[in-house]
Design an enzyme around this catalytic site. Structure first.
Site, mmCIF file in Angstrom:
data_model
loop_
_atom_site.group_PDB
_atom_site.id
_atom_site.type_symbol
_atom_site.label_atom_id
_atom_site.label_comp_id
_atom_site.label_asym_id
_atom_site.label_seq_id
_atom_site.Cartn_x
_atom_site.Cartn_y
_atom_site.Cartn_z
ATOM 1 C CE1 TYR A 266 23.606 -31.503 38.285
ATOM 2 C CE2 TYR A 266 24.576 -33.151 39.736
ATOM 3 C CZ TYR A 266 23.475 -32.443 39.282
ATOM 4 O OH TYR A 266 22.238 -32.682 39.828
ATOM 5 C CD GLU B 190 20.353 -24.009 38.619
ATOM 6 O OE1 GLU B 190 19.405 -24.758 38.344
ATOM 7 O OE2 GLU B 190 21.484 -24.428 38.927
#
Lengths: 176, 176
Positions: free
Chosen positions: A35, A80
């Site tokens: 990531y 999110e």
């Protein structure tokens, strides 16, 4: 200030984010997934998934809550649009990362709508999110190491400027 | 081990929980709300809400993921049956706490079913949870101080042994 043992983190405030804002890093979890994170400013992060089954996911506008835990150690937390709650601990001098992520069930079952830029696909993501199933939420804990780390200006749109699939060959393998 | 600067937390492992298992503490958030936590073992916590609008909530069997961040500094993360994701950072020597909690919307709107012992009311909680609304998830960040701290044996059922409303007068006000 009274006597007694020195507290861990009294020399700077929990809200002193000067050591984390602007940081741009690539990290690899122990399972090999990679990531990328850019701390755009004290309230916003940007991220990309560079390697692994979630390859392609990215965001340039994810609100986050950040605190300084002690010298070089920070915690970033965010929710999110998918309903996923993420908490990332970053040890900058050690180049280590520890993450706990609370995943709604549908994210594990059919993540397809979430594998682009969140901001470009918000209607579909929210439709999937609301269709669910949300439960059980699965709490996943992961350790990793920071393989690339640099300091950039805040609010720099050139740091995360394209989809993971548009990056040059070898981008995720950069180390320093 | 190569040379270079000493990493923050290499002297003990992230998985060394010997300094947190058995800890029993009362902490007060800056808004005055008081909570109690007992780290029953390396996989389980128990908690009670002692003061504030969530007074009465408790659990004796909450699975949690724990890590040691550095000396005296720990992170505990868990997902409650309500769908609430909690991450607590504890600075034991400093007697400080920082928490981020991701609350489903219904928990803020009608928490009534959650104000007893979770294990006694699981069917109602799950019915409320599944009725929702889950979204938006609200990420609340709080700082507090540990007002009482002791070390107990692991798996000791006498530490958290009754509902908050059955505690003796002044229990939440104990300090040490």
């Amino acid at each position: 200030m009274s006597g007694g043992p020195t507290p861990i983190s009294q020399c700077a405030s929990i809200d002193d984010l000067s050591g984390i804002v602007g940081k741009h890093l690539i990290y690899a979890y122990d399972n090999g997934w990679k990531y990328e994170l850019y701390v755009r400013n004290a309230e916003t992060i940007e991220f990309r998934c560079l390697l692994g089954p979630m390859f392609g996911r990215w965001s340039k506008n994810q609100p986050a809550k950040m605190v300084r835990l002690t010298d070089g150690l920070y915690k970033l937390a965010w929710v999110e649009p998918t309903g996923t709650t993420t908490n990332v601990i970053l040890w900058l001098p050690d180049r280590r990362v520890h993450t706990t992520i609370s995943y709604p069930q549908w994210m594990l079952d059919y993540p397809e709508s979430t594998l682009g830029r969140y901001e470009d696909n918000l209607d579909d993501i929210i439709a999937d999110r609301d269709r669910g199933p949300t439960y059980p939420l699965t709490l996943v804990s992961s350790n990793g190491r920071i393989t690339f780390l640099e300091t950039r200006d805040p609010d720099d749109d050139t740091v995360i400027d394209r989809a993971p699939g548009k990056l040059p060959t070898g981008y995720a393998d950069r180390t320093n």
